[in-house]
Design a protein around this motif. Sequence first.
Motif, PDB file in Angstrom:
ATOM      1  N   TRP A  16       0.825  -1.205   0.000  1.00 46.98           N
ATOM      2  CA  TRP A  16       0.000   0.000   0.000  1.00 46.98           C
ATOM      3  C   TRP A  16       0.862   1.259   0.000  1.00 46.98           C
ATOM      4  CZ3 TRP A  16      -4.203   1.947  -1.514  1.00 46.98           C
ATOM      5  CH2 TRP A  16      -4.629   3.186  -1.042  1.00 46.98           C
ATOM      6  N   ARG A  17       1.835   1.308   0.889  1.00 47.54           N
ATOM      7  CA  ARG A  17       2.690   2.498   0.966  1.00 47.54           C
ATOM      8  C   ARG A  17       3.495   2.680  -0.312  1.00 47.54           C
ATOM      9  NH1 ARG A  17       4.927   2.956   7.178  1.00 47.54           N
ATOM     10  NH2 ARG A  17       2.879   3.329   8.110  1.00 47.54           N
ATOM     11  N   GLY A  18       3.956   1.591  -0.882  1.00 45.62           N
ATOM     12  CA  GLY A  18       4.681   1.687  -2.151  1.00 45.62           C
ATOM     13  C   GLY A  18       3.790   2.219  -3.260  1.00 45.62           C
ATOM     14  N   PHE A  19       2.559   1.740  -3.307  1.00 48.56           N
ATOM     15  CA  PHE A  19       1.596   2.195  -4.308  1.00 48.56           C
ATOM     16  C   PHE A  19       1.302   3.682  -4.147  1.00 48.56           C
ATOM     17  CE2 PHE A  19      -2.981   2.940  -5.162  1.00 48.56           C
ATOM     18  CZ  PHE A  19      -2.961   2.785  -6.542  1.00 48.56           C
ATOM     19  N   VAL A  20       1.054   4.110  -2.913  1.00 44.25           N
ATOM     20  CA  VAL A  20       0.764   5.523  -2.657  1.00 44.25           C
ATOM     21  C   VAL A  20       1.965   6.386  -3.021  1.00 44.25           C
ATOM     22  CG1 VAL A  20       0.307   7.220  -0.817  1.00 44.25           C
ATOM     23  CG2 VAL A  20      -1.002   5.085  -0.917  1.00 44.25           C
ATOM     24  N   ARG A  21       3.141   5.979  -2.610  1.00 43.72           N
ATOM     25  CA  ARG A  21       4.356   6.757  -2.908  1.00 43.72           C
ATOM     26  C   ARG A  21       4.595   6.812  -4.418  1.00 43.72           C
ATOM     27  NH1 ARG A  21       6.741  10.966  -2.070  1.00 43.72           N
ATOM     28  NH2 ARG A  21       8.987  10.962  -2.059  1.00 43.72           N
ATOM     29  N   LEU A  22       4.374   5.715  -5.105  1.00 38.85           N
ATOM     30  CA  LEU A  22       4.518   5.680  -6.561  1.00 38.85           C
ATOM     31  C   LEU A  22       3.576   6.683  -7.209  1.00 38.85           C
ATOM     32  CD1 LEU A  22       5.562   4.361  -9.221  1.00 38.85           C
ATOM     33  CD2 LEU A  22       3.704   2.707  -8.958  1.00 38.85           C
ATOM     34  N   GLN A  23       2.323   6.684  -6.788  1.00 37.22           N
ATOM     35  CA  GLN A  23       1.351   7.637  -7.336  1.00 37.22           C
ATOM     36  C   GLN A  23       1.786   9.072  -7.081  1.00 37.22           C
ATOM     37  OE1 GLN A  23      -2.415   6.197  -5.516  1.00 37.22           O
ATOM     38  NE2 GLN A  23      -3.162   6.644  -7.571  1.00 37.22           N
ATOM     39  N   GLU A  24       2.208   9.355  -5.856  1.00 35.23           N
ATOM     40  CA  GLU A  24       2.626  10.712  -5.507  1.00 35.23           C
ATOM     41  C   GLU A  24       3.819  11.165  -6.351  1.00 35.23           C
ATOM     42  OE1 GLU A  24       1.376  10.568  -0.770  1.00 35.23           O
ATOM     43  OE2 GLU A  24       3.452  10.159  -1.354  1.00 35.23           O
ATOM     44  N   ARG A  25       4.815  10.324  -6.439  1.00 38.19           N
ATOM     45  CA  ARG A  25       6.026  10.717  -7.171  1.00 38.19           C
ATOM     46  C   ARG A  25       5.785  10.812  -8.659  1.00 38.19           C
ATOM     47  NH1 ARG A  25      11.357   8.395  -5.122  1.00 38.19           N
ATOM     48  NH2 ARG A  25      12.104   9.866  -6.664  1.00 38.19           N
ATOM     49  N   LEU A  26       5.073   9.832  -9.234  1.00 40.08           N
ATOM     50  CA  LEU A  26       4.763   9.904 -10.667  1.00 40.08           C
ATOM     51  C   LEU A  26       3.888  11.114 -10.976  1.00 40.08           C
ATOM     52  CD1 LEU A  26       4.039   6.239 -11.804  1.00 40.08           C
ATOM     53  CD2 LEU A  26       5.832   7.744 -12.650  1.00 40.08           C
ATOM     54  N   GLY A  27       2.855  11.327 -10.153  1.00 40.91           N
ATOM     55  CA  GLY A  27       1.975  12.470 -10.364  1.00 40.91           C
ATOM     56  C   GLY A  27       2.732  13.786 -10.280  1.00 40.91           C
ATOM     57  N   GLY A  28       3.596  13.901  -9.292  1.00 41.12           N
ATOM     58  CA  GLY A  28       4.395  15.119  -9.140  1.00 41.12           C
ATOM     59  C   GLY A  28       5.320  15.349 -10.311  1.00 41.12           C
ATOM     60  N   ARG A  29       6.012  14.300 -10.713  1.00 39.84           N
ATOM     61  CA  ARG A  29       6.964  14.430 -11.830  1.00 39.84           C
ATOM     62  C   ARG A  29       6.241  14.742 -13.130  1.00 39.84           C
ATOM     63  NH1 ARG A  29      12.034  11.744 -12.394  1.00 39.84           N
ATOM     64  NH2 ARG A  29      12.029  11.887 -10.141  1.00 39.84           N
ATOM     65  N   LEU A  30       5.157  14.019 -13.412  1.00 42.04           N
ATOM     66  CA  LEU A  30       4.392  14.273 -14.638  1.00 42.04           C
ATOM     67  C   LEU A  30       3.794  15.669 -14.627  1.00 42.04           C
ATOM     68  CD1 LEU A  30       2.654  10.822 -15.082  1.00 42.04           C
ATOM     69  CD2 LEU A  30       4.369  11.821 -16.604  1.00 42.04           C
ATOM     70  N   GLY A  31       3.309  16.089 -13.468  1.00 42.13           N
ATOM     71  CA  GLY A  31       2.734  17.426 -13.353  1.00 42.13           C
ATOM     72  C   GLY A  31       3.744  18.515 -13.626  1.00 42.13           C
ATOM     73  N   ARG A  32       4.939  18.385 -13.062  1.00 44.08           N
ATOM     74  CA  ARG A  32       5.980  19.389 -13.304  1.00 44.08           C
ATOM     75  C   ARG A  32       6.387  19.424 -14.767  1.00 44.08           C
ATOM     76  NH1 ARG A  32       7.438  17.279  -8.457  1.00 44.08           N
ATOM     77  NH2 ARG A  32       9.087  15.965  -9.314  1.00 44.08           N
ATOM     78  N   LEU A  33       6.490  18.246 -15.387  1.00 43.12           N
ATOM     79  CA  LEU A  33       6.838  18.197 -16.813  1.00 43.12           C
ATOM     80  C   LEU A  33       5.761  18.850 -17.670  1.00 43.12           C
ATOM     81  CD1 LEU A  33       8.310  14.590 -17.073  1.00 43.12           C
ATOM     82  CD2 LEU A  33       9.551  16.718 -17.477  1.00 43.12           C
ATOM     83  N   LEU A  34       4.499  18.536 -17.398  1.00 41.12           N
ATOM     84  CA  LEU A  34       3.397  19.138 -18.156  1.00 41.12           C
ATOM     85  C   LEU A  34       3.424  20.654 -18.025  1.00 41.12           C
ATOM     86  CD1 LEU A  34       0.248  16.942 -17.445  1.00 41.12           C
ATOM     87  CD2 LEU A  34       1.186  17.487 -19.690  1.00 41.12           C
ATOM     88  N   GLN A  35       3.552  21.123 -16.799  1.00 41.91           N
ATOM     89  CA  GLN A  35       3.517  22.559 -16.542  1.00 41.91           C
ATOM     90  C   GLN A  35       4.693  23.267 -17.216  1.00 41.91           C
ATOM     91  OE1 GLN A  35       0.906  24.010 -14.460  1.00 41.91           O
ATOM     92  NE2 GLN A  35       1.626  25.730 -15.651  1.00 41.91           N
ATOM     93  N   SER A  36       5.887  22.712 -17.084  1.00 39.50           N
ATOM     94  CA  SER A  36       7.064  23.403 -17.616  1.00 39.50           C
ATOM     95  C   SER A  36       7.176  23.299 -19.129  1.00 39.50           C
ATOM     96  CB  SER A  36       8.338  22.865 -16.961  1.00 39.50           C
ATOM     97  OG  SER A  36       8.573  21.522 -17.348  1.00 39.50           O
TER      98      SER A  36
END
Length: 155
Positions: A16-36
């Motif tokens: 569960w923690r791995g899944f949540v952390r994966l979502q957070e990190r992927l979402g953050g990285r993808l979001g920053r890439l989209l925005q920039s």
Amino acid sequence: MADTVRWLTPEEQRAWRGFVRLQERLGGRLGRLLQSESNVSPADFAVLVHLTDVPEGRQRYQDLARALEWEKSRMSHHIARMAGRGLVVREECAEDARGAFVVITDTGRAAIEAAAPRHVEAVRALFIDHVTPAELRVLAEISERVLRNLDEEAG
């Protein structure tokens, strides 16, 4: 009450923690890439993706909010910001005076068309290229099963 809690086992907690952390990190990285790279926020991208997936690029506010799991106020504020940038417009519903549609504009289509190739490249580089086809099938099956259950509970 504490006696009825089904605490996670160490294996369940790790997953569960791995899944949540994966979502957070992927979402953050993808979001920053989209925005920039595309000047499109993750929320903009989510709205535009949904609108390009429906006929005529239009969807009722309430259906779009439900699909995105957004509260009514968040939906209204975000759509107003997107409309201000020309990505979407709000159309009144002739059949229901209380209802309205969110409609993608040509500017919105151009934005999603520019952002999508960069987004898919990032999804491949950050995720798809690091799992096997068999793992991908299992992940799809798990996701679909959990989503079906969530949909049944909401209905």
